[in-house]
Scaffold this active site. Structure first.
Site: not given
Ligand code: GRF
Length: 220
Positions: A15, A68, A110, A112, A144, A146-148, A177
């Site tokens: 997190g 799911r 999201n 990534h 969307d 798909g995956v990423d 990030e």
């Molecule tokens: C991050 O690298 C994010 O890009 C990916 O999962 C990781 C999550 O890290 N989707 P955190 O739990 O926010 O530290």
């Protein structure tokens, strides 16, 4: 003061992105409030972080659902009950179904840890190193089917260095990030983001240095 954007954060792990969002909400640079943090993992560090910040938390364990879709319906209901405007996936390790996306059209984002469309999926930092990429980074995108694969809102670039391990590269990306995700959410909070096919339009436009962060800058 105008209404804060209500967000629901979905996280499965430590997190740190959640923490960055909490911190920016607290210091006022992000005009949002986290209405609820939901995890599928009872051991997620994200739960402690949310708890410390006094944010409502919910654990919906996917293991308790055989389908799911049923798991997704339960998460969607919790997000609707919390009246969220935007769903923020922050290290959420479940692929969400179309039912989920339909419940929040163009309202699920999201982050990534790679420069999409390169290296979608899991364990992407070692892939970037093995491939010999000179740069990697992070991508904030709409989700969307798909995956990423969804339309890209913002990206930040970091160098891949000769002596990088997956961990050192992941840490360098994670630092970006934490800057990028709150900034992207702020643009949405300001009502400046819309999707047009594959393109994300930001109006009024912001400087390229905000949506395409280069680190270190090409000018040194
Ligand atoms: C991050 O690298 C994010 O890009 C990916 O999962 C990781 C999550 O890290 N989707 P955190 O739990 O926010 O530290």
């Amino acid at each position: 003061m105008s209404k804060l954007l209500r967000i629901g954060v979905l996280a499965s792990g430590g997190g740190t992105n959640l923490q960055a969002i909490i911190d920016r909400c607290m210091d006022g640079t992000l005009a949002a409030e986290i209405a609820v943090v939901i995890t599928n993992n009872p051991g997620a560090g994200a739960l402690d972080r949310a708890g410390k910040a006094g944010i409502e938390t919910l654990c919906i364990n996917h293991r308790n659902f055989s389908q799911r879709e049923d798991f997704d319906n339960s998460v969607v209901k919790a997000l609707q009950d919390a009246d969220v405007d935007l769903v923020v996936l922050a290290g959420f390790m479940r692929i969400i179904t179309q039912t989920f996306i339909d419940a929040f059209p163009e309202r699920v984002i999201n982050i990534h840890p790679a420069l999409l469309p390169a290296f979608p999926g899991l364990h992407v930092q070692p892939q970037a190193i093995d491939y010999g990429a000179r740069f990697s980074g992070c991508t904030v995108h709409f989700v969307d089917g798909g995956v990423d694969t969804g339309p890209i809102i913002m990206q930040a670039v970091v160098p891949v260095l000769p002596d990088d391990s997956a961990d050192t590269l992941a840490a360098r990306i994670l630092e970006q990030e934490h800057k990028t995700y709150p900034r992207a959410i702020q643009l949405i909070a300001e009502g400046r983001v819309r999707v047009d096919g594959r393109q994300v339009i930001i109006e009024p436009a912001c400087p390229p240095a905000l949506t395409s962060l280069v680190n270190p800058s090409i000018d040194g």
